[in-house]
Design an enzyme around this catalytic site. Structure first.
Site, PDB file in Angstrom:
ATOM      1  N   LEU A   1      -8.123  -1.622   8.362  1.00  0.00           N
ATOM      2  CA  LEU A   1      -8.622  -1.402   7.000  1.00  0.00           C
ATOM      3  C   LEU A   1      -8.310  -2.585   6.096  1.00  0.00           C
ATOM      4  CD1 LEU A   1      -7.599   2.311   6.322  1.00  0.00           C
ATOM      5  CD2 LEU A   1      -9.923   1.434   6.520  1.00  0.00           C
TER       6      LEU A   1
ATOM      7  N   GLY B   1      -2.364  -7.515   4.355  1.00  0.00           N
ATOM      8  CA  GLY B   1      -1.773  -8.153   3.178  1.00  0.00           C
ATOM      9  C   GLY B   1      -0.573  -8.975   3.558  1.00  0.00           C
TER      10      GLY B   1
ATOM     11  N   VAL C   1      -2.885  -2.500   7.611  1.00  0.00           N
ATOM     12  CA  VAL C   1      -3.184  -1.079   7.473  1.00  0.00           C
ATOM     13  C   VAL C   1      -4.386  -0.744   8.359  1.00  0.00           C
ATOM     14  CG1 VAL C   1      -3.797   0.779   5.884  1.00  0.00           C
ATOM     15  CG2 VAL C   1      -2.293  -1.053   5.122  1.00  0.00           C
TER      16      VAL C   1
ATOM     17  N   LYS D   1       0.345   2.100   8.315  1.00  0.00           N
ATOM     18  CA  LYS D   1       0.779   0.754   7.941  1.00  0.00           C
ATOM     19  C   LYS D   1       1.892   0.263   8.847  1.00  0.00           C
ATOM     20  CE  LYS D   1       2.367  -2.205   4.240  1.00  0.00           C
ATOM     21  NZ  LYS D   1       2.424  -2.437   2.800  1.00  0.00           N
TER      22      LYS D   1
ATOM     23  N   ASP E   1       3.966  -4.934  -8.410  1.00  0.00           N
ATOM     24  CA  ASP E   1       2.910  -5.799  -7.891  1.00  0.00           C
ATOM     25  C   ASP E   1       1.514  -5.248  -8.203  1.00  0.00           C
ATOM     26  OD1 ASP E   1       1.889  -8.001  -6.664  1.00  0.00           O
ATOM     27  OD2 ASP E   1       2.396  -7.405  -4.623  1.00  0.00           O
TER      28      ASP E   1
END
Lengths: 252, 304
Positions: free
Chosen positions: B34, B37, B42, B55, B145
């Site tokens: 998906l 990062g 993920v 994750k 963040d």
């Protein structure tokens, strides 16, 4: 306490003691040595790359070759890693004592792991930290000096936010005042960026890059300063006591 | 032993691979990736015909710290709002990989959502984000963040915050941030977790959503609050929200509650200004092609 030296350079040493030896000595003094090679054009060369890697390996740290725009981020990342790794090492040793042979975080049940990580995070935020940035001020570093200043500023900004005591000091090498000075201090232990003198004017046009001797000087400074600072803290505490006494007298 | 993040072997999980929990024995089948990062990957996974998101982190410690936060946040939420499902480890070729399972939320990022559905959704999405932040702030957490990539917008502009890696207890140093959203980067304060920190990042997020600033064009000499406000004023869609941005950028909001009130006041006061001019992206090409057809007809009829 976590102690760290970050060497920022763009080339190879050419004077005095081997920086790898100096880095190994730092490790013995409980100081982690991380090394950043800054290259914007061209590359650092095989010899330079080798030296950087070996220096970090001997100093128990990491090395990275980056462009100057990544410098601030890299300095942050290295500092954080140094703190976390130091703490994790201590915690792992403790775990080994409790659970037995070579325990690591992964061997723990998720619920226990959650608790251990919670403890690690508290330590990470609260442990006192000292960082010396040792900056190569040879002629080729001139276009990168602004990035170095920004990185120092950025690091201080992050460290100021920590709950634990955090101090930064800054040296450049070779010294610009005295020919025989391998490294010159630009900033004594501090949490304020404002005090820093402009590095830009410290650029040295002579060819020498005494990385090893400069490193030795910083190691000496760090191990010395520790005891002096401890005395200072004690003095301050004593003074505070006195003031407290005076204050209470006044109130009475 | 210290390793740089480059040394961590790149873990790739292929569709069909079964992730089996070392502690729970639960099994999830990988469907597809998906997203990826700085902190991990993920995957979309299935368990008993139900979709979840899985994750896998690059760093055990940060993943566990994220799990700790998610669990605590979960305790505060109603059962339908909870996004954390469970955490466990799986083994692959002798290595152990910790992971956690979240609810799978269908949607897109806010920027894409606004591009697809029009600027008028901006106000509602902004309000939803502020409400989410307020909930977190009430529990003494700071999101940290905030950025376009860290939230999912689903139908009718509902917002879910998804990356909890930066969530920090108030008063501590912000755990994870992205330069351009960081008030320290803009010289507008420190990196201590307080409500104003999130509100500053939120203001940057708004400017990015409204195309007032773009990530690529910012130079170091522009790193000033005044530059941000100037850009906001230049954008007709942002104009009436200026009092909000001013307070958020200069840290003038006393709390996120006040920020929410101000947002609503300006939003209703302006009567959703943008919604008067409904944006139909196909209109311009349609007009151009009809003119072309008209001219072509004229030309052909005169030729005959």
């Amino acid at each position: 306490m976590v102690q760290q030296i970050i060497v920022i350079t763009d080339g190879c040493s050419n004077v005095g003691v081997d920086p790898v030896t100096a880095a190994a000595l730092a490790r013995e003094e409980n100081i982690i040595v991380n090394v950043i090679g800054v290259v914007d054009e061209g590359d650092i060369g095989l010899r330079g790359t080798r030296e950087i890697e070996e220096m970090a390996a001997a100093g128990g740290g990491i090395s990275k070759i980056v462009q100057s725009k990544q410098l601030a981020r890299t300095v942050q990342m290295m500092t954080r890693k140094t703190v976390v790794n130091t703490i994790q090492q201590v915690v792992n040793e403790e775990l080994e004592q409790i659970i037995g042979s070579s325990a690591s975080l992964e061997d723990l049940h998720p619920d226990q792991r959650a608790k251990v990580v919670h403890v690690i995070e508290n330590l990470e935020e609260n442990i006192s930290l000292r960082v010396v940035l040792l900056v190569d001020a040879s002629a080729s570093m001139k276009p990168k000096i602004t990035a170095v200043e920004e990185a120092v500023h950025d690091l201080m900004l992050s460290l100021q936010a920590r709950e634990g005591r955090s101090e930064v000091s800054l040296f450049h090498f070779p010294g610009s005042k005295n020919k025989n000075d391998f490294a010159e201090k630009d900033l004594d232990w501090s949490t304020e960026f404002a005090i820093m003198k402009r590095l830009f004017y410290k650029i040295n046009m002579r060819g020498a890059t005494p990385t090893g001797p400069a490193l030795l000087k910083v190691i000496e400074y760090m191990s010395q300063k520790q005891s002096i600072n401890d005395i200072k803290v004690l003095d301050k505490a004593a003074e505070a006591d006195k003031e407290g006494a005076m204050l209470s007298d006044y109130i009475v | 032993m210290i390793t740089s993040s480059n040394d961590i072997p790149k873990l790739v999980l292929h569709p069909g691979f079964k992730v089996i929990g070392k502690w729970s024995g639960n099994s999830y089948t990988i469907q597809r990736l998906l997203g990826e990062g700085t902190s991990g990957k993920v995957y979309l996974v299935k368990c008993n015909q139900k979709c979840f998101a899985l994750k896998v982190g690059l760093d055990d410690l940060s993943l566990q710290s994220e799990i700790n936060v998610l669990k605590k946040v979960n305790e505060e939420l109603g059962s339908s709002e909870r996004i954390f499902v469970e955490s466990d480890d799986f083994e692959l070729q002798g290595d152990v990989f910790p992971y956690y399972i979240m609810k799978y939320i269908q949607g897109v990022d806010a920027k894409t959502y606004i591009q697809r559905n029009g600027y008028q959704w901006f106000y509602l999405i902004g309000m939803n984000i502020l409400n989410q932040l307020q909930q977190l702030h009430k529990k003494n957490w700071i999101f940290g963040d905030i950025k376009v990539e860290n939230m999912i917008v689903s139908d009718y502009g509902s917002v879910t915050l998804i990356d909890y890696g930066g969530v920090t207890a108030k008063g501590r140093s912000v755990k994870q941030f992205t330069e351009i959203y960081d008030r320290g980067y803009w010289g507008k304060g420190n990196r201590k977790a307080d409500e104003a920190y999130d509100l500053f990042s939120f203001a940057i997020l708004c400017l990015i959503l409204m195309d007032s600033i773009s990530l690529s064009e910012i130079k170091s000499e522009q790193k000033k609050g005044a530059y941000l406000l100037k850009r906001a004023k230049m954008n007709p869609s942002c104009k009436h929200m200026i009092p909000f941005f001013e307070k958020a950028i200069y840290g003038k909001f006393q709390s996120t509650g006040h920020a929410c009130d101000e947002w609503k006041k300006l939003m209703y006061g302006a009567g959703f200004e943008q919604s008067k001019s409904i944006i139909l992206p196909w209109l311009e090409p349609a007009l151009a092609s009809s003119i072309f057809v008209f001219l072509l007809t004229l030309y052909l009829s005169f030729m005959h």
